[in-house]
Design an enzyme around this catalytic site. Structure first.
Site, PDB file in Angstrom:
ATOM      1  N   HIS A  58       7.603   4.310   1.666  1.00 40.07           N
ATOM      2  CA  HIS A  58       6.164   3.201   1.668  1.00 40.07           C
ATOM      3  C   HIS A  58       6.567   2.089   0.616  1.00 40.07           C
ATOM      4  O   HIS A  58       6.936   2.275  -0.413  1.00 40.07           O
ATOM      5  CB  HIS A  58       5.214   4.072   0.990  1.00 40.07           C
ATOM      6  N   HIS A  64       5.563  -2.351  -0.438  1.00 42.90           N
ATOM      7  CA  HIS A  64       4.667  -3.508  -0.390  1.00 42.90           C
ATOM      8  C   HIS A  64       5.480  -4.623   0.020  1.00 42.90           C
ATOM      9  O   HIS A  64       5.459  -5.990  -0.200  1.00 42.90           O
ATOM     10  CB  HIS A  64       4.167  -3.751  -1.930  1.00 42.90           C
ATOM     11  N   GLU A 122       0.231   8.300  -4.373  1.00 43.37           N
ATOM     12  CA  GLU A 122       0.149   7.936  -2.625  1.00 43.37           C
ATOM     13  C   GLU A 122       1.108   8.966  -1.992  1.00 43.37           C
ATOM     14  O   GLU A 122       1.317   8.730  -0.992  1.00 43.37           O
ATOM     15  CB  GLU A 122       0.250   6.507  -2.390  1.00 43.37           C
TER      16      GLU A 122
END
Lengths: 240, 240, 240, 240
Positions: free
Chosen positions: C105, C107, C86
């Protein structure tokens, strides 16, 4: 402060002493006890006595901190060491319940919300089976009046708490904590920890909404082997 | 207690043994297993057998604790060591699901609330994709009646649990925990951990209120590379 | 696998390399990154490039894992090492936002519930000021359709995410996580951590009920000195 | 940066210095302070002064970081070291409250939600007795207007905060944190930690639903011995 020489305990099984220390450390490591709370065992040498640490934080205790009390919670061998002010919780439960040989008093965090709201804490999963259909909440105001100081500082208050416990294993103390009792130290430690776990689960299930499918009366009778958790918790705190 | 010499495992790939130990430690370190629960792998030498530890707490196991079982969950080489009483969960899933090569049974904490309330646990984020549109809840009362003891202590109960699992990866056990199954150990460990993570997220999203936008049926099919988490979890627990 | 000798980085300020490693470790130690997620900085030697680790878990990275990418997210010196799939999140944000020099980035756990429900994540306390009146949620279905795989695996998806970010610092990714961008690495790390803290606070305030008194438009403009948290977080992870 | 030699403190009781360091470490270890927040004590040599660390994160401070301030919060011996920008919280409370000898300002996490919603934070259990019938919330907008920057950067704002505190021990700061004051350092540390604990309990009780049975006015008067928690917290952080 005079610390008794270990020779004072010549006739006490040293494993009992080490297990009482381990129980304090285990309950602290698992978040049931913080700076406060206490653990006791009935004295295996004399059922009219119990053993408890001098008044220091549970995670710091060693075998040298053990003091013997009679069931009126009078210290036999304190030798000037401070004693827990709420020791009457222990003495009065031992008086009323000959089947009980170990008691924990804690401010176990997730249990306190159940002591000040309306829904009873009850068995939501198999390891909380001993909570049955819901545990009693002891309201100190009913015995000491509105002008109380929240603590169990007398025989009379200890006795009323022991009566609220009845034949069960757990009693909540409103706005304060709980008391846990069982026939042996391992089981009392297990139940003190899993009362907290059950409370967390019940709080989460309540947040999910809808009716909760609690254990039924037969499932609440489940026998529990506590040797495995006791063994791994002792390793966790480095106990022998 | 007789502990088998490692030479009993002359023909077992030592990496399989170390990975089974690592899986126990990883699941304990990540809060999925506590003193209870168990992990197994189908025996790579014989698909009619599986490997599981003797009955001690997962965080304490070593390669010397491995026992071989047949699919009726009879121990081949226990040599007097205690076995997990609920091993039938594993044997019956391996019987019914030839595609499954690793199984975890746990009391994963945030999963239990979903087993006793009405909203299904389902895929809320990409790493929980395998939960699909919602996982089944196995109710032991339907098979053992109201007078059950909450545990999977027989082939019959293990079989009914395996049937509830169906072709999925996760089945909840009401008031008890869950079982997780997949084609390999790394994936089963991944799914056991991320079932717990997904449950926490779904609980929080419920608390935020309003409808939840779950993964759709295509998103639930997402393939997941589990090598990276497996590698870092092994480092976390010091596994080789 | 060929690991490049540090001499490949002769002209890279070694403090930049160490800080990029520290950022990974700090975000892992503070629960923003788990086995997944990634951090990048724009290459100070060439604004058309960025630096990011090879595809391993953030808590395990060292300076030897740094790879240089062009803004099309093509690796310049991977030498066979795996890259994050990603990475387009990073390249496309750097393309669209010349003011941005560091991107994370993650979670981040408490952020995901806000990405799948209806209430925007917004500034509830001073350290979350950069969240403003509410951050955008990027819905991959709008760009990749119902049959998507939840991941940002192309320039096109990265570009649409960068457009959703707009001139802000944070964009949520529905059912997945978030992306955080700012002019420098310290600020991006600060904002990634305090986006998570703000989300926890907002979730709790929602649970308390009643209207929430969020920061107003002036309070959201508060300048934040991030040097102090950066210094203590570096100590926390043993970074130099 | 010039660091003063310890000889500058020839006449300061070294135990006071060590306790101030310990208080910082204890509050960080117990999650009340993160990278931000500060602790002070009134100078025992001169009640018109107070002692506080230079502006670094609480978990990193040592006795060499102590700076003396007058009650206008002007540093006496900073010697170029940076000072906390919000030190006016401390100076103005000491001015207004001669009975106060120790102050903590924190962003204690569970307290912030109570500062932005409608239900007052109040005593739910015995160890939170000092919260009484509910603590005040200071709204900076009332003093600095809508165009404020959320921080207490002046005497005037510090004074208005001290007035909101009144004769109590805790005041919440909307969207920011709180200030805790008491006659001595141990008690202030105790109250800072148990304000957080009380907030967690009240949040959980709210989630359980139904009316909450708070402490009554007599129970709120309970005297608290803080020596035991202070002793164990010092051991926890390795303080002497």
């Amino acid at each position: 402060m005079t610390v008794p020489n270990m020779s004072d305990y010549d006739d006490l099984d040293p494993q009992i002493a080490r297990d009482l220390v381990a129980a304090n450390h285990i309950l602290a490591a698992n978040g049931v006890l913080d700076s406060f709370g206490h653990v006791s065992v009935r004295d295996p040498r004399n059922p009219e006595r119990y053993l408890q640490m001098q008044a220091i934080a549970p995670r710091d205790v060693t075998v040298g901190d053990i003091i013997t009390f009679d069931l009126d919670s009078k210290a036999i061998d304190a030798n000037g060491r401070p004693v827990y002010r709420e020791r009457f919780i222990h003495g009065e439960i031992y008086k009323k319940r000959p089947d009980v040989n170990a008691v924990v008093h804690s401010h176990s965090p997730t249990i306190i919300p159940f002591s000040v709201t309306q829904k009873p804490l009850r068995a939501i999963f198999h390891n909380g089976h001993f909570l049955g259909q819901g545990v009693p909440v002891w309201e100190i105001r009913e015995f000491a009046g509105e002008q109380n100081n929240m603590l169990v500082l007398s025989h009379e208050l200890g006795k009323s708490l022991a009566e609220a416990l009845g034949q069960g294993s757990v009693v909540l103390m409103r706005g304060h904590g709980n008391a846990v009792a069982s026939p042996d130290l391992k089981t009392t430690v297990f139940r003190a920890i899993y009362t907290e776990v059950n409370a967390k689960l019940q709080l989460q299930a309540t947040a999910l909404g809808g009716p909760i499918n609690f254990l039924n009366e037969y499932e609440q009778l489940k026998a529990q082997n506590v040797d495995r958790p006791w063994a791994t918790w002792k390793k966790q705190v480095g106990a022998s």
